[in-house]
Design a protein around this motif. Sequence first.
Motif, short mmCIF file in Angstrom:
data_model
loop_
_atom_site.label_atom_id
_atom_site.label_comp_id
_atom_site.label_asym_id
_atom_site.label_seq_id
_atom_site.Cartn_x
_atom_site.Cartn_y
_atom_site.Cartn_z
N SER A 112 0.84 -1.19 0.00
CA SER A 112 0.00 0.00 0.00
C SER A 112 0.88 1.25 0.00
O SER A 112 1.78 1.36 0.84
CB SER A 112 -0.90 0.02 1.24
N PRO A 113 0.64 2.18 -0.92
CA PRO A 113 1.46 3.40 -0.95
C PRO A 113 1.02 4.41 0.09
O PRO A 113 -0.14 4.42 0.51
CB PRO A 113 1.23 3.93 -2.37
N ILE A 114 1.94 5.24 0.54
CA ILE A 114 1.62 6.37 1.42
C ILE A 114 2.12 7.62 0.71
O ILE A 114 3.32 7.80 0.53
CB ILE A 114 2.33 6.25 2.78
N PRO A 115 1.22 8.50 0.28
CA PRO A 115 1.67 9.71 -0.41
C PRO A 115 2.37 10.68 0.54
O PRO A 115 1.84 11.01 1.60
CB PRO A 115 0.36 10.30 -0.95
N VAL A 116 3.56 11.10 0.16
CA VAL A 116 4.35 12.06 0.93
C VAL A 116 4.88 13.11 -0.04
O VAL A 116 5.37 12.74 -1.12
CB VAL A 116 5.54 11.36 1.64
N PRO A 117 4.79 14.38 0.28
CA PRO A 117 5.35 15.40 -0.62
C PRO A 117 6.80 15.08 -0.98
O PRO A 117 7.63 14.85 -0.10
CB PRO A 117 5.25 16.69 0.20
N GLY A 118 7.08 15.00 -2.29
CA GLY A 118 8.43 14.67 -2.74
C GLY A 118 8.64 13.20 -3.05
O GLY A 118 9.75 12.78 -3.39
N TRP A 119 7.56 12.40 -2.98
CA TRP A 119 7.75 10.96 -3.15
C TRP A 119 8.01 10.53 -4.59
O TRP A 119 8.28 9.35 -4.84
CB TRP A 119 6.57 10.20 -2.54
N THR A 120 7.95 11.46 -5.54
CA THR A 120 8.26 11.11 -6.93
C THR A 120 9.74 11.30 -7.26
O THR A 120 10.17 11.02 -8.38
CB THR A 120 7.42 11.98 -7.90
N LEU A 121 10.54 11.74 -6.31
CA LEU A 121 11.97 11.92 -6.54
C LEU A 121 12.68 10.57 -6.73
O LEU A 121 12.33 9.59 -6.07
CB LEU A 121 12.62 12.65 -5.37
N LEU A 171 13.43 5.14 11.55
CA LEU A 171 12.18 4.44 11.22
C LEU A 171 11.09 5.28 11.86
O LEU A 171 10.96 5.33 13.09
CB LEU A 171 12.21 3.03 11.81
N THR A 172 10.33 6.01 11.04
CA THR A 172 9.44 7.03 11.58
C THR A 172 8.07 6.99 10.91
O THR A 172 7.83 6.17 10.02
CB THR A 172 10.10 8.42 11.40
N LEU A 173 7.18 7.87 11.34
CA LEU A 173 5.80 7.84 10.88
C LEU A 173 5.55 8.80 9.72
O LEU A 173 6.31 9.75 9.53
CB LEU A 173 4.86 8.22 12.03
N PRO A 174 4.49 8.57 8.97
CA PRO A 174 4.06 9.55 7.97
C PRO A 174 3.25 10.65 8.64
O PRO A 174 2.77 10.48 9.77
CB PRO A 174 3.19 8.72 7.02
N LYS A 175 3.08 11.75 7.95
CA LYS A 175 2.25 12.83 8.46
C LYS A 175 0.79 12.40 8.44
O LYS A 175 0.34 11.74 7.52
CB LYS A 175 2.44 14.09 7.61
N LEU A 239 8.55 7.26 17.09
CA LEU A 239 7.09 7.31 17.04
C LEU A 239 6.54 8.71 17.30
O LEU A 239 5.35 8.95 17.13
CB LEU A 239 6.48 6.34 18.06
N ARG A 240 7.39 9.63 17.72
CA ARG A 240 6.95 11.00 17.96
C ARG A 240 7.49 11.95 16.89
O ARG A 240 7.57 13.16 17.08
CB ARG A 240 7.39 11.46 19.36
N LYS A 241 7.90 11.38 15.75
CA LYS A 241 8.35 12.16 14.60
C LYS A 241 7.60 11.70 13.36
O LYS A 241 7.24 10.52 13.23
CB LYS A 241 9.86 11.98 14.36
N ALA A 242 7.35 12.63 12.44
CA ALA A 242 6.71 12.29 11.17
C ALA A 242 7.43 13.01 10.05
O ALA A 242 7.89 14.15 10.22
CB ALA A 242 5.24 12.68 11.19
N VAL A 243 7.53 12.34 8.90
CA VAL A 243 8.12 12.97 7.72
C VAL A 243 7.05 13.81 7.04
O VAL A 243 6.01 13.29 6.63
CB VAL A 243 8.68 11.92 6.74
N VAL A 244 7.30 15.10 6.92
CA VAL A 244 6.33 15.99 6.27
C VAL A 244 6.74 16.31 4.84
O VAL A 244 5.94 16.83 4.06
CB VAL A 244 6.15 17.29 7.08
N GLU A 245 8.01 16.00 4.49
CA GLU A 245 8.46 16.29 3.13
C GLU A 245 9.74 15.50 2.83
O GLU A 245 10.58 15.31 3.70
CB GLU A 245 8.74 17.79 2.96
N ILE A 246 9.83 15.04 1.58
CA ILE A 246 11.08 14.46 1.06
C ILE A 246 11.63 15.49 0.09
O ILE A 246 10.91 15.98 -0.78
CB ILE A 246 10.81 13.13 0.32
N TYR A 247 12.91 15.83 0.22
CA TYR A 247 13.42 16.89 -0.66
C TYR A 247 14.70 16.47 -1.37
O TYR A 247 15.36 15.48 -1.02
CB TYR A 247 13.65 18.19 0.13
#
Length: 403
Positions: A112-121, A171-175, A239-247
Motif C-alpha cells: 500500500s502506498p503512502i503519499p508524501v510530498p516529494g515521493w516522486t523523486l 524508522l518514523t511515521l508519515p504525516k 514514534l513522535r516524529k513524522a516525515v512531512v516532506e522528502i526533498y
Amino acid sequence: MNDVIIIGAGPAGLSAAITCARKGLQTLVIDEYMKPGGRLLGQLYEEPSGLWWNGIEESERIYKEAVELGVEIGLNTSVNNIEKEHDHWVIYTEKNVLYSEQLLLATGAAESPIPVPGWTLPGVMSVGAAQVMTNVHRVKPGNRGVIIGVNVLSAAIAMELQLAGVEVASLTLPKLNKVTKETAQPRVVLDSLLHVSHMAPSKLVRYGSKLMKNNLLKKMGISFYPKQGFKMWDIPIQLRKAVVEIYGDEAVTGVKLATIDPHGEVVAGSEEEMDCDFVCIAGGLYPLAELAAVAGCPFYLVEELGGYVPLHNEQMATPIKNLFVAGNITGIEGAKVAMKQGITAGLSIAENAGVQGLTQEIQHAVQVTEQTREDAYIQFHPDVKKGRRVIQEEWEACMVTVQ
C-alpha cells in the motif's frame, strides 16, 4: 487441458503444485515475475532457534522439487483475464490462452502506498523494493536511508538492511492525513509494535514491552516516548516524529521531520532536516485479489487479514466450483503459513479431481496450518485469528444460504 493451473509461483503456489503433482495431477504454474518464489525471495532473518531463514534458498528448494515432480512452470507470464466455460477455466495470458479443469489463485500481496510530498523523486521506493534490491539482487538502495511507516514489515526489512551494511537513520511515521489515518497515530502504532516486541535484541525492551500491555501504562508510554526515539538493532524508532516532506533537486538528499503529539498532530515550529540518499515508504501489505473478483468470487473486508479477501474455507475452497485460493490472497501472513495453505489447497484440489482417501490428510493439513500460524515468529496483523474466524463465519453463512 491441464488438470490444474496455479497462478502465482510464490510459497503457496509452489507448495500446492508439489502436492498436486504428488497426487498425479498434471499441473501448470504461471507467474509474471522472472524468478519463482514471490515475496519469499526477499526474506532473510534469524529465527529464535539461531537458524537463518533464507528466502532465496527456500525458493530454490521448492522450485527444484516442483520441477523434479513434473510441474510445468511458466515465468514472465502475465494473466489478463480468466473466464469459466462450462466446467473448465480459460486463462488468457499475454502469450497464449490456457485451459484447466481446476484453478488455484496464489497471487500474493501488494504494498500500500503512502503519499508524501516529494515521493516522486529518484531514490524513493517501497520498503519491499529495497528488500528485493538488497536480498535478491545484492544491490544497496543507498548508503543512508529513512523508512516512513512503522509496522512489522518495515521493522523486519530495516533489520535486513542493517545486516547488508546499509544505515537506516530513522524508522518514523508519515504525516497524519485522510490516507495515513491510523498509521500516523503513535498510540495505534505502538500497540501494533507490542505484538513483535519479542524480536527486539534488547532484554530491557522486551521486558518493558510486557509491562506496556496495560492500557494506562501504554498511554503513559507514548506520552513520555522520547522525541528522538528508542533504538532497536541500532535503528532509531521514532514514534513522535513524522516525515512531512522528502526533498532534493534531482534525487533524494534528505527529509523534513516534525515532532508530533500522541494523536499524530504536528507540533508547530518543530520541523528539522535529516540527510539521507534514499527513502523507503512502508504502507503495509494488502491481498492481491483482483483475479478472484474477475472469477466472480464474493469478497469481505476483514481488516485483521489486511483488506478485502475472497470468501474461502479452511480447505482453501471458494464458493465458485473448481476455484481455490491460498497464501496472502487470503490474508497477510508469513511465508511458512502460505506454504502450509498451499499444501492444503493442493490436497483439496486433488480430492476435487477425484483422488480418493484424502479426507484425513486434508484435516491434518488444516491443523498443521493453524499450528504454523500459532508458532509464527512474525505476525503481520496481531488479530489474524479473529480475521480467520470472521471469514469462516461468513463461509458458514454462505453455505446455509446456498442450501
